[in-house]
Design an enzyme around this catalytic site. Structure first.
Site, mmCIF file in Angstrom:
data_model
loop_
_atom_site.group_PDB
_atom_site.id
_atom_site.type_symbol
_atom_site.label_atom_id
_atom_site.label_comp_id
_atom_site.label_asym_id
_atom_site.label_seq_id
_atom_site.Cartn_x
_atom_site.Cartn_y
_atom_site.Cartn_z
ATOM 1 N N TYR A 49 -9.693 8.400 10.070
ATOM 2 C CA TYR A 49 -9.320 8.643 11.471
ATOM 3 C C TYR A 49 -10.182 9.704 12.140
ATOM 4 C CZ TYR A 49 -5.319 5.731 10.419
ATOM 5 O OH TYR A 49 -4.524 4.673 10.048
ATOM 6 N N TYR A 86 0.829 -1.211 0.000
ATOM 7 C CA TYR A 86 0.000 0.000 0.000
ATOM 8 C C TYR A 86 0.861 1.258 0.000
ATOM 9 C CZ TYR A 86 1.259 0.711 4.871
ATOM 10 O OH TYR A 86 1.973 0.935 6.016
ATOM 11 N N PHE A 90 2.097 10.008 3.022
ATOM 12 C CA PHE A 90 2.356 9.957 4.464
ATOM 13 C C PHE A 90 2.720 8.567 4.960
ATOM 14 C CE2 PHE A 90 -2.215 9.350 3.915
ATOM 15 C CZ PHE A 90 -2.462 8.225 4.687
ATOM 16 N N ASP A 91 2.513 7.540 4.137
ATOM 17 C CA ASP A 91 2.841 6.186 4.579
ATOM 18 C C ASP A 91 2.927 5.272 3.365
ATOM 19 O OD1 ASP A 91 3.423 4.108 6.264
ATOM 20 O OD2 ASP A 91 1.367 3.780 6.949
ATOM 21 N N ILE A 110 -8.907 1.005 9.855
ATOM 22 C CA ILE A 110 -9.957 2.004 9.640
ATOM 23 C C ILE A 110 -11.082 1.419 8.782
ATOM 24 C CG2 ILE A 110 -8.414 3.970 9.931
ATOM 25 C CD1 ILE A 110 -8.227 4.193 6.896
ATOM 26 N N PHE A 117 -5.584 5.778 -0.719
ATOM 27 C CA PHE A 117 -4.664 4.650 -0.621
ATOM 28 C C PHE A 117 -4.682 3.857 -1.926
ATOM 29 C CE2 PHE A 117 -5.463 5.320 3.885
ATOM 30 C CZ PHE A 117 -4.222 5.096 4.463
#
Length: 234
Positions: A207, A151, A161-162, A181, A224
């Protein structure tokens, strides 16, 4: 800042033994390096919290104490002042967070409204949007399954961010689909093993209004790209 009184002492320690007008700080000894490192870290925190305080007054207070002079504000008064200041700081931070949440929620809503009409984008009843990049041929996971995925997550402005892209397959950690989530739980349940989707997740399915500090701002809509590698039954 929960350690505010400690911060005020340390951030001025480097000023206490020199003129407040001397900006050419020389780092010579190991102790100097420690002092400078502490000051730099605390200065960063002060700026982050928008605490633009009078350095000359604060360094003067440190000198008064270290030189045994009478302080101008007694301990009881100082405690009351710092309690009041801490309360005002919390109120300021809360107001800032609420404004950021409002702005992020509107930006996310506008983005999703435009995104839903783009070619290939589908919207579920919950408001989750997704786009099929590649269909899979395997089974679909259920909420009780663990999955392995590749991912990459980004905000609607494109900032990543990730990501676990590039992680060797044997190093990818499986996770329970019912422990993430809501947007992931719902989105991955639509996918077959081998599929790759792009998920557009409203903050209510991510979130929430609080976000997840420090990486996820309040009320942030997330994107994502997810590839489902495997389902692990237990």
């Amino acid at each position: 800042m929960k350690y505010l009184p400690f911060v005020l002492i340390l951030v001025l320690a480097t000023f206490a033994c020199s003129s407040s007008n001397d900006v050419n700080v020389k780092v010579v000894s190991f102790e100097d390096s420690v002092a400078y490192s502490i000051g730099a870290d605390i200065g960063t925190n002060l700026l982050r919290d928008s605490m633009m305080l009078n350095i000359d007054i604060m360094s003067g207070a440190i000198k008064d104490v270290m030189e045994g002079k009478e302080v101008k504000i007694n301990e009881g008064e100082r405690q009351n002042i710092m309690r009041s200041f801490s309360m005002k700081l919390r109120e300021k931070q809360q107001a800032k967070a609420e404004l950021e949440a409002t702005e992020n929620a509107k930006a996310g809503k506008d983005f999703l409204e435009q995104n839903k009409s783009k070619e290939g984008v589908l919207t579920t009843e919950s408001g989750l949007q997704y786009k099929v990049i590649k269909e899979g041929t395997g089974a679909k996971p259920t909420a009780s399954d663990k999955v392995k995925v590749i991912y990459a997550g980004k905000f609607i402005d494109g900032t990543q961010f990730d990501s676990n892209v590039g992680t060797p397959d044997d190093k990818i950690v499986p996770f329970a689909l019912n422990r993430v989530i809501k947007g992931w739980t719902e989105g991955l349940a639509l996918m077959k093993v081998g599929a790759k989707y792009e998920l557009y997740i409203p903050f209510e399915l991510a979130y929430g209004a609080a976000g997840r500090q420090p990486s996820i701002p309040p009320s942030a809509t997330l994107i994502f790209e997810v590839e489902l590698l495997d389902i692990i039954k237990e």
